[in-house]
Design an enzyme around this catalytic site. Sequence first.
Site, PDB file in Angstrom:
ATOM      1  CG  ASP A 141      56.709  65.744   9.684  1.00 18.26           C
ATOM      2  OD1 ASP A 141      56.347  66.463  10.630  1.00 18.26           O
ATOM      3  OD2 ASP A 141      55.889  64.885   9.073  1.00 18.26           O
TER       4      ASP A 141
ATOM      5  CB  THR B  16      63.032  74.239  -0.944  1.00 16.83           C
ATOM      6  OG1 THR B  16      63.031  75.110   0.184  1.00 16.83           O
ATOM      7  CG2 THR B  16      64.590  73.336  -0.957  1.00 16.83           C
ATOM      8  CD  GLU B  17      55.808  74.218  -3.085  1.00 12.35           C
ATOM      9  OE1 GLU B  17      55.604  73.327  -2.410  1.00 12.35           O
ATOM     10  OE2 GLU B  17      55.135  74.483  -3.875  1.00 12.35           O
ATOM     11  CD  GLU B  18      59.102  72.417   0.987  1.00 13.89           C
ATOM     12  OE1 GLU B  18      60.032  72.934   0.441  1.00 13.89           O
ATOM     13  OE2 GLU B  18      58.664  71.383   0.757  1.00 13.89           O
TER      14      GLU B  18
ATOM     15  CD  GLU C   6      58.996  63.654  -1.143  1.00 13.32           C
ATOM     16  OE1 GLU C   6      58.235  63.138  -0.340  1.00 13.32           O
ATOM     17  OE2 GLU C   6      59.733  64.104  -0.886  1.00 13.32           O
TER      18      GLU C   6
ATOM     19  CG  ASN D 270      61.256  55.125   4.705  1.00 10.72           C
ATOM     20  OD1 ASN D 270      62.062  55.858   5.522  1.00 10.72           O
ATOM     21  ND2 ASN D 270      60.014  54.685   5.448  1.00 10.72           N
ATOM     22  CB  SER D 271      66.007  58.613   2.983  1.00 10.64           C
ATOM     23  OG  SER D 271      65.118  59.507   3.838  1.00 10.64           O
TER      24      SER D 271
END
Length: 252
Positions: free
Chosen positions: A152, A227-229, A96, A129-130
């Site tokens: 995103d 997930t929350e989303e 993340e 940062n993947s």
Amino acid sequence: MLENEANPTLSKSTGLPRKRFYRARAHSNPLSDSHFPIPISPHHVDYFLHYPQFFPSSDQTDGSKKIQFADIGCGFGGLLISLATLFPETLMIGMELRDKVTEYVKERILALRTANPGQYQNVSVVRTNSMKYIPNYFEKGQLSKMFFLFPDPHFKEKNHRRRVISRFLLDEYAYVLQVGGIIYTITDVEELGEWMKTCLQDHPMFEALTSEELEVDPVVKLLSSATEEGQKVARNGGQTFQAVYRRIAPSL
């Protein structure tokens, strides 16, 4: 309980961290420079720090057990928490970029370990940062599953290069995935869903799972519910668009 009363970020009833103290922007710019420690190679990943029950000391990280699942842009960690008990012997990590969200997931995991002795020892999170540093964390063919849940969408065409699924980044994901490993993607943005599906189906090292395979895969059911989303989309009666693909050996 006294500790929870002294720490307002923890829920008095559950002992878990409360999200309102860890809120951040929905997304971050993955192309901007951020400052956090990065291992110089997968051999320098500190397994003792992430999984102390599996590696009681830093001297015992002999490489016999490695991370196999990676949740890219793990958000508040809902999927990881669900996977941790479904695959208790599999090491998994969330990656993340947002610092406050990463801190929340860390606190959530620690609270769950305390409340459930012996459980959730196989899950961890790292701020990184993947899109830039995947090869710093994983060796060739190390992973068996990668997750990209509600990334995103970067709607503007000029920002499509920021999307976490692209033809170029799939080369890196194919490198760290073992043959037979699976990429799971889901979004509630139809255009992004088509974008991710097209990128995957056009790549020579990925093939779609059949409907029969999707039906029996227990992980698929978690994509929209853990997930929350995903829960927010379900509450609002929205649609989701999945693309689940297997890493294959390239044809010669």
